[in-house]
Scaffold this motif. Structure first.
Motif, PDB file in Angstrom:
ATOM      1  N   LEU A   1       4.392   8.818  -5.181  1.00 17.77           N
ATOM      2  CA  LEU A   1       3.936   7.929  -4.112  1.00 17.77           C
ATOM      3  C   LEU A   1       2.830   8.577  -3.293  1.00 17.77           C
ATOM      4  O   LEU A   1       1.914   7.906  -2.816  1.00 17.77           O
ATOM      5  CB  LEU A   1       5.105   7.550  -3.203  1.00 17.77           C
TER       6      LEU A   1
ATOM      7  N   ALA B   1       3.539  -0.239  -5.884  1.00 17.81           N
ATOM      8  CA  ALA B   1       2.955   0.594  -4.837  1.00 17.81           C
ATOM      9  C   ALA B   1       1.511   0.895  -5.217  1.00 17.81           C
ATOM     10  O   ALA B   1       1.246   1.528  -6.244  1.00 17.81           O
ATOM     11  CB  ALA B   1       3.755   1.886  -4.681  1.00 17.81           C
TER      12      ALA B   1
ATOM     13  N   ASN C   1       0.846  -1.193   0.000  1.00 19.54           N
ATOM     14  CA  ASN C   1       0.000   0.000   0.000  1.00 19.54           C
ATOM     15  C   ASN C   1       0.884   1.245   0.000  1.00 19.54           C
ATOM     16  O   ASN C   1       1.983   1.233   0.561  1.00 19.54           O
ATOM     17  CB  ASN C   1      -0.874   0.056   1.249  1.00 19.54           C
ATOM     18  N   THR C   2       0.374   2.336  -0.558  1.00 18.40           N
ATOM     19  CA  THR C   2       1.071   3.604  -0.406  1.00 18.40           C
ATOM     20  C   THR C   2       0.683   4.297   0.902  1.00 18.40           C
ATOM     21  O   THR C   2       1.322   5.266   1.312  1.00 18.40           O
ATOM     22  CB  THR C   2       0.773   4.559  -1.577  1.00 18.40           C
ATOM     23  N   GLU C   3      -0.367   3.776   1.555  1.00 19.14           N
ATOM     24  CA  GLU C   3      -0.732   4.288   2.875  1.00 19.14           C
ATOM     25  C   GLU C   3      -1.642   3.280   3.571  1.00 19.14           C
ATOM     26  O   GLU C   3      -2.301   2.470   2.925  1.00 19.14           O
ATOM     27  CB  GLU C   3      -1.442   5.637   2.777  1.00 19.14           C
TER      28      GLU C   3
ATOM     29  N   PRO D   1      -2.139   2.569  -4.609  1.00 17.29           N
ATOM     30  CA  PRO D   1      -2.904   3.592  -3.887  1.00 17.29           C
ATOM     31  C   PRO D   1      -4.212   3.045  -3.340  1.00 17.29           C
ATOM     32  O   PRO D   1      -4.711   2.018  -3.797  1.00 17.29           O
ATOM     33  CB  PRO D   1      -3.153   4.670  -4.944  1.00 17.29           C
TER      34      PRO D   1
ATOM     35  N   ARG E   1       4.725   5.532   2.648  1.00 18.23           N
ATOM     36  CA  ARG E   1       5.470   6.138   1.544  1.00 18.23           C
ATOM     37  C   ARG E   1       6.960   6.182   1.862  1.00 18.23           C
ATOM     38  O   ARG E   1       7.796   5.936   0.989  1.00 18.23           O
ATOM     39  CB  ARG E   1       4.925   7.527   1.256  1.00 18.23           C
TER      40      ARG E   1
ATOM     41  N   VAL F   1       8.182   2.521   1.584  1.00 18.80           N
ATOM     42  CA  VAL F   1       8.374   2.136   0.176  1.00 18.80           C
ATOM     43  C   VAL F   1       9.626   2.795  -0.380  1.00 18.80           C
ATOM     44  O   VAL F   1      10.438   2.152  -1.055  1.00 18.80           O
ATOM     45  CB  VAL F   1       7.146   2.524  -0.668  1.00 18.80           C
TER      46      VAL F   1
END
Length: 265
Positions: free
Chosen positions: A254, A135, A107-109, A137, A119, A122
């Motif tokens: 990202l 990655a 996940n990016t978050e 979103p 982020r 990553v």
């Protein structure tokens, strides 16, 4: 081997689907890592430690529910998979567990875990992992492996290495567009297209995208307008220090990309 982290955050279904789509397309195996972070409240102080233990027990309970739900879903998929449980710091565990993986899906978050800066994780992992990271979103629902793909080309070694690493996946796309924005250096987009053509991938070169204010602004506008299946970028084409000072393309993408990013270094 596709490696994916599955947290109890409500975005877990999306990142799990992206990992499954990727593994199915590449006839791969999915390894799921379920991580429970140790709360920062756990310390040597009695009251703080007691509160931290309560938080840890709550997290363990939620992860047990998450584990049962995701395993039931995996059981009906036609993808080989295995499951690992771990407790500790997510960044350190990822570095330790992903060594024998071919691609990492993250996940990016984590919306429900503001204390975990995915982020940054990553960004740091891609510099050390030596393999591509997908990655994903929060709004992504799946990975269209057969869709149209965008390559953000600037000629530096990072994007060359990324394209080389993900060529087997690019071969499955219905189309590939190499986008150059602003000034570039190193190897040309024509050289990239020639390399891909040797693998049966006939990419189109697009230099028509206007440089609005920054490269990241222009690239985000392209992604929002065209909504490619995913965007291939090279992580940190300049020095990490310069990236931090000028807010590089990698970090901006990202944070704000509406589509999955496939990046390596």
């Amino acid at each position: 081997r596709v490696f994916v982290v599955l947290d109890h955050d409500h975005g877990v279904a999306e990142v799990a689907q992206a990992a499954l789509d990727l593994a199915r397309a590449l006839s791969g195996h999915v390894t799921c890592l379920d991580i429970v972070e140790i709360p920062a409240l756990i310390s040597t102080e009695y009251m703080t430690a007691d509160a931290g233990v309560a938080l840890l027990e709550d997290d363990l309970g939620r992860e047990t529910e998450n584990r049962s739900r995701i395993k039931a879903r995996l059981a009906v998929e036609d993808i080989p998979w295995d499951w690992k449980n771990a407790t500790g710091d997510i960044a350190r565990l990822l570095e330790a567990e992903t060594g024998l993986s071919d691609v990492i899906v993250l996940n990016t978050e984590f919306v429900e875990r503001e204390s975990i800066n995915m982020r940054t994780i990553v960004s740091d992992l891609v510099m050390r992992a030596g393999k591509p990271i997908l990655a994903v979103p929060q709004e992504t629902r799946s990975l269209d492996v057969g869709g149209h793909v965008l390559i953000a080309w600037n000629g530096v070694p990072a994007i060359s290495e990324t394209v080389r690493a993900v060529t087997p996946l690019l071969a499955l796309a219905e189309g590939v567009t190499i986008v150059e924005i602003g000034n570039t250096g190193g190897q040309s987009a024509e050289e990239a297209a020639a390399y891909l053509s040797r693998h049966g991938i006939h990419a189109r070169i697009d230099r028509s995208v206007p440089l609005v204010s920054t490269v990241s602004d222009a690239l985000l506008a392209v992604c929002r307008d065209r909504l490619p299946a995913y965007c291939v970028i090279g992580a940190y084409g300049h020095s990490r220090l310069r990236e931090r000072l000028i807010g590089g393309v990698t970090r901006r993408m990202l944070a704000d990309s509406p589509v999955p990013l496939l990046l390596a270094h």
